[in-house]
Design a protein around this motif. Structure first.
Motif, PDB file in Angstrom:
ATOM      1  N   ILE A  11      28.768 -13.584  -9.641  1.00  0.00           N
ATOM      2  CA  ILE A  11      30.576 -13.509  -9.495  1.00  0.00           C
ATOM      3  C   ILE A  11      30.588 -14.851 -10.385  1.00  0.00           C
ATOM      4  O   ILE A  11      30.620 -15.759  -9.911  1.00  0.00           O
ATOM      5  CB  ILE A  11      30.381 -13.835  -7.775  1.00  0.00           C
ATOM      6  CG1 ILE A  11      32.207 -14.686  -7.176  1.00  0.00           C
ATOM      7  CG2 ILE A  11      30.042 -15.429  -7.253  1.00  0.00           C
ATOM      8  CD1 ILE A  11      32.329 -13.554  -5.628  1.00  0.00           C
ATOM      9  N   ALA A  12      31.910 -15.104 -10.616  1.00  0.00           N
ATOM     10  CA  ALA A  12      32.967 -15.088 -11.111  1.00  0.00           C
ATOM     11  C   ALA A  12      31.843 -15.780 -13.101  1.00  0.00           C
ATOM     12  O   ALA A  12      32.598 -16.995 -13.236  1.00  0.00           O
ATOM     13  CB  ALA A  12      33.384 -16.781 -10.491  1.00  0.00           C
ATOM     14  N   SER A  13      30.855 -15.010 -13.414  1.00  0.00           N
ATOM     15  CA  SER A  13      29.804 -15.258 -14.214  1.00  0.00           C
ATOM     16  C   SER A  13      31.409 -14.692 -15.449  1.00  0.00           C
ATOM     17  O   SER A  13      30.328 -15.453 -16.712  1.00  0.00           O
ATOM     18  CB  SER A  13      28.773 -14.747 -14.470  1.00  0.00           C
ATOM     19  OG  SER A  13      28.965 -13.321 -14.619  1.00  0.00           O
ATOM     20  N   GLY A  14      31.664 -13.844 -15.554  1.00  0.00           N
ATOM     21  CA  GLY A  14      32.516 -13.456 -16.667  1.00  0.00           C
ATOM     22  C   GLY A  14      32.760 -12.267 -16.620  1.00  0.00           C
ATOM     23  O   GLY A  14      33.097 -11.684 -18.108  1.00  0.00           O
ATOM     24  N   SER A  16      34.748  -9.539 -15.747  1.00  0.00           N
ATOM     25  CA  SER A  16      36.108  -8.445 -16.029  1.00  0.00           C
ATOM     26  C   SER A  16      36.505  -9.344 -17.235  1.00  0.00           C
ATOM     27  O   SER A  16      36.593  -8.243 -17.881  1.00  0.00           O
ATOM     28  CB  SER A  16      37.046  -8.960 -14.829  1.00  0.00           C
ATOM     29  OG  SER A  16      36.568  -8.895 -13.105  1.00  0.00           O
ATOM     30  N   THR A  17      35.903 -10.461 -17.522  1.00  0.00           N
ATOM     31  CA  THR A  17      36.758 -10.993 -18.808  1.00  0.00           C
ATOM     32  C   THR A  17      36.039 -10.639 -19.923  1.00  0.00           C
ATOM     33  O   THR A  17      36.349 -10.023 -21.156  1.00  0.00           O
ATOM     34  CB  THR A  17      36.112 -12.577 -19.326  1.00  0.00           C
ATOM     35  OG1 THR A  17      36.625 -13.249 -17.489  1.00  0.00           O
ATOM     36  CG2 THR A  17      36.508 -12.924 -20.415  1.00  0.00           C
ATOM     37  N   ASP A  33      34.206  -2.705  -9.337  1.00  0.00           N
ATOM     38  CA  ASP A  33      35.380  -3.472  -8.211  1.00  0.00           C
ATOM     39  C   ASP A  33      36.789  -3.075  -7.560  1.00  0.00           C
ATOM     40  O   ASP A  33      36.704  -2.131  -7.329  1.00  0.00           O
ATOM     41  CB  ASP A  33      35.889  -5.033  -8.543  1.00  0.00           C
ATOM     42  CG  ASP A  33      34.270  -5.972  -8.281  1.00  0.00           C
ATOM     43  OD1 ASP A  33      33.947  -5.640  -7.460  1.00  0.00           O
ATOM     44  OD2 ASP A  33      34.295  -7.245  -9.676  1.00  0.00           O
ATOM     45  N   ASN A 178      28.429 -17.566 -21.346  1.00  0.00           N
ATOM     46  CA  ASN A 178      30.091 -17.158 -21.645  1.00  0.00           C
ATOM     47  C   ASN A 178      30.096 -18.943 -20.469  1.00  0.00           C
ATOM     48  O   ASN A 178      31.180 -18.641 -20.696  1.00  0.00           O
ATOM     49  CB  ASN A 178      30.099 -16.275 -20.321  1.00  0.00           C
ATOM     50  CG  ASN A 178      31.845 -16.482 -20.185  1.00  0.00           C
ATOM     51  OD1 ASN A 178      33.194 -16.301 -21.263  1.00  0.00           O
ATOM     52  ND2 ASN A 178      32.422 -15.834 -19.390  1.00  0.00           N
ATOM     53  N   GLY A 180      30.708 -21.632 -22.850  1.00  0.00           N
ATOM     54  CA  GLY A 180      31.163 -21.599 -23.798  1.00  0.00           C
ATOM     55  C   GLY A 180      32.689 -20.759 -23.955  1.00  0.00           C
ATOM     56  O   GLY A 180      33.654 -20.584 -22.948  1.00  0.00           O
ATOM     57  N   SER A 181      33.537 -20.817 -25.028  1.00  0.00           N
ATOM     58  CA  SER A 181      34.583 -19.762 -25.041  1.00  0.00           C
ATOM     59  C   SER A 181      34.702 -18.846 -24.278  1.00  0.00           C
ATOM     60  O   SER A 181      33.778 -17.932 -25.074  1.00  0.00           O
ATOM     61  CB  SER A 181      35.715 -20.821 -26.386  1.00  0.00           C
ATOM     62  OG  SER A 181      34.892 -19.557 -27.530  1.00  0.00           O
ATOM     63  N   VAL A 182      35.835 -18.647 -24.503  1.00  0.00           N
ATOM     64  CA  VAL A 182      36.138 -16.618 -24.583  1.00  0.00           C
ATOM     65  C   VAL A 182      35.608 -15.745 -26.328  1.00  0.00           C
ATOM     66  O   VAL A 182      34.960 -14.935 -26.041  1.00  0.00           O
ATOM     67  CB  VAL A 182      37.534 -16.306 -24.216  1.00  0.00           C
ATOM     68  CG1 VAL A 182      37.800 -14.791 -23.680  1.00  0.00           C
ATOM     69  CG2 VAL A 182      37.428 -17.038 -22.353  1.00  0.00           C
TER      70      VAL A 182
HETATM   71  N1  LIG Z   1      34.616 -18.542 -21.587  1.00  0.00           N
HETATM   72  C1  LIG Z   1      35.014 -18.873 -20.276  1.00  0.00           C
HETATM   73  N2  LIG Z   1      35.843 -19.917 -20.590  1.00  0.00           N
HETATM   74  C2  LIG Z   1      36.717 -20.354 -19.540  1.00  0.00           C
HETATM   75  N3  LIG Z   1      37.031 -19.247 -18.724  1.00  0.00           N
HETATM   76  C3  LIG Z   1      36.339 -18.469 -18.742  1.00  0.00           C
HETATM   77  C4  LIG Z   1      36.081 -17.989 -19.599  1.00  0.00           C
HETATM   78  N4  LIG Z   1      34.931 -16.385 -19.054  1.00  0.00           N
HETATM   79  C5  LIG Z   1      36.226 -16.368 -17.858  1.00  0.00           C
HETATM   80  N5  LIG Z   1      36.936 -17.576 -17.986  1.00  0.00           N
HETATM   81  C6  LIG Z   1      37.462 -17.547 -16.044  1.00  0.00           C
HETATM   82  O1  LIG Z   1      36.957 -17.626 -15.095  1.00  0.00           O
HETATM   83  C7  LIG Z   1      36.392 -16.725 -14.089  1.00  0.00           C
HETATM   84  C8  LIG Z   1      36.139 -15.452 -13.912  1.00  0.00           C
HETATM   85  O2  LIG Z   1      35.715 -15.076 -14.652  1.00  0.00           O
HETATM   86  P1  LIG Z   1      36.462 -13.346 -14.233  1.00  0.00           P
HETATM   87  O3  LIG Z   1      36.984 -12.991 -13.033  1.00  0.00           O
HETATM   88  O4  LIG Z   1      35.600 -12.849 -15.419  1.00  0.00           O
HETATM   89  O5  LIG Z   1      34.464 -13.077 -13.963  1.00  0.00           O
HETATM   90  P2  LIG Z   1      33.617 -11.935 -13.396  1.00  0.00           P
HETATM   91  O6  LIG Z   1      32.033 -12.148 -13.312  1.00  0.00           O
HETATM   92  O7  LIG Z   1      34.575 -10.353 -13.109  1.00  0.00           O
HETATM   93  O8  LIG Z   1      33.713 -11.945 -11.782  1.00  0.00           O
HETATM   94  P3  LIG Z   1      33.740 -11.070  -9.807  1.00  0.00           P
HETATM   95  O9  LIG Z   1      32.455 -10.979 -10.039  1.00  0.00           O
HETATM   96  O10 LIG Z   1      34.573 -12.130  -9.505  1.00  0.00           O
HETATM   97  O11 LIG Z   1      35.024  -9.755 -10.190  1.00  0.00           O
HETATM   98  C9  LIG Z   1      38.499 -16.581 -14.201  1.00  0.00           C
HETATM   99  O12 LIG Z   1      39.057 -17.201 -13.451  1.00  0.00           O
HETATM  100  C10 LIG Z   1      38.376 -16.717 -16.409  1.00  0.00           C
HETATM  101  O13 LIG Z   1      39.752 -16.376 -16.285  1.00  0.00           O
END
Ligand SMILES: Nc1ncnc2c1ncn2[C@@H]1O[C@H](COP(=O)(O)OP(=O)(O)OP(=O)(O)O)[C@@H](O)[C@H]1O
Ligand SMILES: CC(C)(COP(=O)(O)OP(=O)(O)OC[C@H]1O[C@@H](n2cnc3c(N)ncnc32)[C@H](O)[C@@H]1O)[C@@H](O)C(=O)NCCC(=O)NCCS
Length: 200
Positions: A11-14, A16-17, A33, A178, A180-182
């Protein structure tokens, strides 16, 4: 042949990003999701099962599911979480496979299955290759609390309901760090897709 990529993380590892980035390579994404929200729309079979199992207190006034209150129940109680999973997951799997097979029939070079619980639910065999989006645990907690405006307790409960992301990284065919930066993550994704011969 369409290569099926299983994208996961914690969760929130990125996820979706990173899953957004696949669109820049014209690679379609099936998002578990998104499907898990559609299959609990009012009137769907899973919706009725949730109301039967959890009661009207998990509904908003307009009768839609109040995800925040359902989340509060299931993330602190494994039995209740398993019960919700048993209701929702079969519907999600059916629809995911339907979409995967439709993209394969269109002969796309690759299709992504974005599945948060790919390893927990033992679904890695849905994919040819697995890709884990990793962040260190401190960054994960901080990003989760910030994104969801949640307390540390709620965020830690959600994180501990999944296999630690470091363990998932060890099970994967490839890992994007992830932390570091996007932009850095986008570069890692490009290299992985090149190595897998999905892009040139
Ligand atoms: N490299 C990054 N640098 C800074 N912030 C980031 C980076 N990648 C993601 N984020 C931020 O971290 C948060 C979590 O990212 P994201 O929603 O992509 O995670 P997820 O794995 O899809 O989460 P979930 O499991 O809840 O669906 C978001 O607010 C996103 O904007
Ligand atoms: C509990 C619910 C109502 C909370 O909804 P909410 O909108 O707050 O969160 P959302 O659905 O956007 O999920 C956010 C993240 O939580 C994690 N998560 C969701 N469900 C689960 C679960 N059953 N077990 C562990 N982690 C989960 C995933 O990392 C997911 O990406 C909802 O997540 C749900 O219905 N979960 C059961 C279905 C499921 O497993 N979905 C995840 C993939 S299919």
């Amino acid at each position: 042949m369409t290569v099926v990529i299983g994208l996961t993380g914690s969760i929130a590892s990125g996820k979706s990003t990173v899953s957004e980035m696949f669109h820049t390579f014209n690679i379609p994404v099936v998002d578990a999701d998104v499907i898990s929200r559609e299959v609990v729309n009012v009137g769907e079979p899973a919706y009725h099962k949730i109301v039967d199992a959890f009661g009207e207190e998990v509904l908003h006034e307009d009768k839609t599911i109040d995800r925040k209150s359902l989340g509060k129940i299931v993330f602190k109680n494994k039995e209740k979480r398993d019960l919700l999973n048993q209701i929702v997951h079969p519907e999600v799997r059916k629809e995911m496979l339907r979409q995967r097979d439709a993209y394969k029939a269109e002969q796309n070079s690759a299709v992504v299955l974005d599945i948060p619980l790919l390893f927990e639910s033992k679904l890695a065999h849905y994919a040819d290759l697995t890709l884990v989006v990793y962040v260190d645990e401190g960054t994960q907690l901080q990003r989760l609390m910030e994104r969801d405006q949640s307390s540390m307790e709620d965020a830690e409960q959600r994180i501990s309901s999944q296999i630690p992301v470091g363990e998932k990284a060890e099970m994967a065919d490839a890992v994007i760090d992830n932390t570091g930066s996007v932009k850095e993550s986008q570069e890692q994704l490009k290299s992985i897709l090149e190595k897998w011969n999905i892009i040139n």
